[in-house]
Motif scaffolding. Sequence first.
Motif, PDB file in Angstrom:
ATOM      1  N   SER A   1      49.271  44.038  28.605  1.00 18.49           N
ATOM      2  CA  SER A   1      48.548  45.311  28.578  1.00 18.49           C
ATOM      3  C   SER A   1      48.976  46.186  29.752  1.00 18.49           C
ATOM      4  O   SER A   1      49.327  45.695  30.827  1.00 18.49           O
ATOM      5  CB  SER A   1      47.035  45.076  28.627  1.00 18.49           C
ATOM      6  N   TYR A   2      48.915  47.498  29.533  1.00 14.90           N
ATOM      7  CA  TYR A   2      49.215  48.507  30.553  1.00 14.90           C
ATOM      8  C   TYR A   2      47.901  49.095  31.047  1.00 14.90           C
ATOM      9  O   TYR A   2      46.984  49.330  30.253  1.00 14.90           O
ATOM     10  CB  TYR A   2      50.077  49.626  29.975  1.00 14.90           C
ATOM     11  N   ASP A   3      47.821  49.367  32.355  1.00 15.64           N
ATOM     12  CA  ASP A   3      46.619  50.025  32.867  1.00 15.64           C
ATOM     13  C   ASP A   3      46.864  51.531  32.978  1.00 15.64           C
ATOM     14  O   ASP A   3      47.940  52.025  32.640  1.00 15.64           O
ATOM     15  CB  ASP A   3      46.161  49.427  34.200  1.00 15.64           C
ATOM     16  N   ASP A   4      45.875  52.247  33.454  1.00 15.17           N
ATOM     17  CA  ASP A   4      45.943  53.710  33.481  1.00 15.17           C
ATOM     18  C   ASP A   4      46.848  54.251  34.580  1.00 15.17           C
ATOM     19  O   ASP A   4      47.136  55.457  34.594  1.00 15.17           O
ATOM     20  CB  ASP A   4      44.535  54.296  33.655  1.00 15.17           C
ATOM     21  N   VAL A   5      47.255  53.405  35.518  1.00 12.92           N
ATOM     22  CA  VAL A   5      48.088  53.880  36.624  1.00 12.92           C
ATOM     23  C   VAL A   5      49.509  53.339  36.540  1.00 12.92           C
ATOM     24  O   VAL A   5      50.249  53.382  37.516  1.00 12.92           O
ATOM     25  CB  VAL A   5      47.450  53.502  37.983  1.00 12.92           C
ATOM     26  N   GLY A   6      49.887  52.792  35.376  1.00 11.65           N
ATOM     27  CA  GLY A   6      51.267  52.363  35.183  1.00 11.65           C
ATOM     28  C   GLY A   6      51.538  50.904  35.416  1.00 11.65           C
ATOM     29  O   GLY A   6      52.681  50.467  35.273  1.00 11.65           O
ATOM     30  N   GLY A   7      50.521  50.122  35.778  1.00 11.36           N
ATOM     31  CA  GLY A   7      50.724  48.698  35.992  1.00 11.36           C
ATOM     32  C   GLY A   7      50.741  47.920  34.683  1.00 11.36           C
ATOM     33  O   GLY A   7      50.263  48.382  33.647  1.00 11.36           O
ATOM     34  N   ILE A   8      51.300  46.708  34.737  1.00 12.32           N
ATOM     35  CA  ILE A   8      51.405  45.840  33.560  1.00 12.32           C
ATOM     36  C   ILE A   8      50.902  44.458  33.936  1.00 12.32           C
ATOM     37  O   ILE A   8      51.232  43.930  35.002  1.00 12.32           O
ATOM     38  CB  ILE A   8      52.865  45.734  33.063  1.00 12.32           C
ATOM     39  N   ALA A   9      50.100  43.849  33.061  1.00 11.85           N
ATOM     40  CA  ALA A   9      49.608  42.488  33.278  1.00 11.85           C
ATOM     41  C   ALA A   9      49.768  41.692  32.001  1.00 11.85           C
ATOM     42  O   ALA A   9      49.594  42.211  30.892  1.00 11.85           O
ATOM     43  CB  ALA A   9      48.141  42.500  33.707  1.00 11.85           C
ATOM     44  N   CYS A  10      50.109  40.413  32.129  1.00 11.66           N
ATOM     45  CA  CYS A  10      50.272  39.512  30.991  1.00 11.66           C
ATOM     46  C   CYS A  10      49.333  38.332  31.170  1.00 11.66           C
ATOM     47  O   CYS A  10      49.342  37.666  32.210  1.00 11.66           O
ATOM     48  CB  CYS A  10      51.723  39.021  30.897  1.00 11.66           C
ATOM     49  N   ARG A  11      48.494  38.074  30.152  1.00 15.76           N
ATOM     50  CA  ARG A  11      47.568  36.951  30.163  1.00 15.76           C
ATOM     51  C   ARG A  11      47.740  36.123  28.900  1.00 15.76           C
ATOM     52  O   ARG A  11      48.150  36.632  27.867  1.00 15.76           O
ATOM     53  CB  ARG A  11      46.118  37.448  30.237  1.00 15.76           C
ATOM     54  N   LYS A  12      47.397  34.855  28.989  1.00 16.39           N
ATOM     55  CA  LYS A  12      47.314  34.044  27.786  1.00 16.39           C
ATOM     56  C   LYS A  12      46.041  34.407  27.037  1.00 16.39           C
ATOM     57  O   LYS A  12      45.024  34.733  27.633  1.00 16.39           O
ATOM     58  CB  LYS A  12      47.321  32.555  28.128  1.00 16.39           C
ATOM     59  N   VAL A  13      46.109  34.363  25.719  1.00 17.10           N
ATOM     60  CA  VAL A  13      44.950  34.688  24.900  1.00 17.10           C
ATOM     61  C   VAL A  13      43.968  33.529  24.977  1.00 17.10           C
ATOM     62  O   VAL A  13      44.315  32.391  24.658  1.00 17.10           O
ATOM     63  CB  VAL A  13      45.354  34.936  23.437  1.00 17.10           C
ATOM     64  N   GLY A  14      42.747  33.802  25.424  1.00 19.24           N
ATOM     65  CA  GLY A  14      41.754  32.753  25.571  1.00 19.24           C
ATOM     66  C   GLY A  14      40.362  33.269  25.387  1.00 19.24           C
ATOM     67  O   GLY A  14      40.149  34.436  25.032  1.00 19.24           O
ATOM     68  N   ASP A  15      39.375  32.424  25.600  1.00 18.33           N
ATOM     69  CA  ASP A  15      37.973  32.782  25.433  1.00 18.33           C
ATOM     70  C   ASP A  15      37.394  33.324  26.727  1.00 18.33           C
ATOM     71  O   ASP A  15      37.831  32.971  27.822  1.00 18.33           O
ATOM     72  CB  ASP A  15      37.156  31.567  25.002  1.00 18.33           C
ATOM     73  N   SER A  16      36.360  34.149  26.580  1.00 18.00           N
ATOM     74  CA  SER A  16      35.721  34.736  27.751  1.00 18.00           C
ATOM     75  C   SER A  16      34.924  33.712  28.545  1.00 18.00           C
ATOM     76  O   SER A  16      34.549  33.972  29.686  1.00 18.00           O
ATOM     77  CB  SER A  16      34.788  35.866  27.307  1.00 18.00           C
ATOM     78  N   ASN A  17      34.647  32.540  27.955  1.00 13.45           N
ATOM     79  CA  ASN A  17      33.884  31.532  28.685  1.00 13.45           C
ATOM     80  C   ASN A  17      34.778  30.513  29.381  1.00 13.45           C
ATOM     81  O   ASN A  17      34.295  29.498  29.870  1.00 13.45           O
ATOM     82  CB  ASN A  17      32.912  30.803  27.734  1.00 13.45           C
ATOM     83  N   ARG A  18      36.090  30.761  29.400  1.00 14.63           N
ATOM     84  CA  ARG A  18      37.000  29.886  30.135  1.00 14.63           C
ATOM     85  C   ARG A  18      36.916  30.181  31.622  1.00 14.63           C
ATOM     86  O   ARG A  18      36.470  31.238  32.034  1.00 14.63           O
ATOM     87  CB  ARG A  18      38.439  30.088  29.648  1.00 14.63           C
TER      88      ARG A  18
END
Length: 440
Positions: free
Chosen positions: A297-314
């Motif tokens: 995903s890209y943020d509003d200031v041009g940064g990029i982050a990559c996460r593994k798809v997981g649950d919010s309770n992890r």
Amino acid sequence: MEAVIPLSFSDFPEDVQLCVLSFLRPSDLAAFASTCKRFLSLYRQDQRLWFSMCHRRWGSKTLIDKWGSGRISYKHLYRILHEYENLIGFWRRSGDAPASSPPLVFFEWGPFYITGSRVSPSKNKGYEVIKKPFLWMSIAGNGQPVNYLDPDGKFELTEEDLLDESVVVENELIQVNVSFIGECHVVVEENLGYSGFGRATSSGNLRAEEYENVYGSPPDRLMTEIYQYFANRTSPSGNGTSRRQRRREREKQGRMRKWEPEHFVKIVNCSPKPARPLQGLWKGICDDMSLDFYLVSYDDVGGIACRKVGDSNRPLTYHAPIFWTSSSTFIESPFSPEEDHIYNCRLHLTPLAEAHQSHNHPSSSDNGVVSRMLYINSSYDLVIPDLAGTTVNPRHVEGRIWQYRNGTFGFGFLRDNYIIDLKHIARNGHILDTIEPSNS
């Protein structure tokens, strides 16, 4: 000089008028219909107009004349399909759920229904993806939504099965309500008022305000209960009777319930765009040679982050980005000799069969053709050691993204000797490389 004879819209043949009007939105069409009685009648009653509007918008994705067994008005169908359209794509489960239940869900068009499938990586050390349908959404001949859920994903509905109540009962499918809370939040909950095929005591699909009135439990359950508690204490009629009634209803529903509600949050930007080429859902072989899903995903200031798809309770560490960068500016090829060495000395993590094929046919692999490069960092090494007051070796946190000419990309860190190449999970509305659950 030839005289120009002006023509009004009503002078055109009716087929031409219908074709033109089918491009309008319902709000614009309503405004147009107010200009004269003939157009108002066309707007309210003419099936051909609303069929043209439905067919233009969804005709390439589903069979318009098959919804509701062809017995519902196309104006009603337009309203329902407009609501359903927002479901299409990927959603992530939110909140508590069994650990064995995959967090990723994919909705897609069927001939006269929408199918929701749970999507998970296969365990066969390849790029295959398990796609297990568990939810079907359609419309009965009386215009009411009919939504069937198979909790275990064991039954495959055919087109005829959806319209056969005996098949639904025999296979113990559960009728559910699909509640739309805004555009990016959906709740699937058992319809305890179901009394036969197409005869529910409440609508099969609910908007947010309807969901709260019927169930009294929107997503933020704690805040709602706190609000209700103080509201009942301070209101003139707050004698506790309504609270006891709601408690009895919840207890009664709890005894009858076959399936617990599930919340899903939409993954809005699940595909790359020219300005955001890395954006979306991807799949790749990890260092343990298993397949996993990644969300970039890209943020509003041009940064990029990559996460593994997981649950919010992890745990929090599970959700920490695999890599991130504060700048999305690529370095174009050709690269320096040092950068070429960093890329060329690393192995690509691929399934054994594909690695063997790539070795025999090097030209068939796009991984060797890098078009541009991006600097990244590892959040694990940046965040966790800092909390303990330690220093970090720059080579341990620094990495690269290498984008290939086919639009995919791979990433790796200087501390490692491998590159994780990412591939598309879906293309043109269809999931790629699907296999049956039994083959996993």
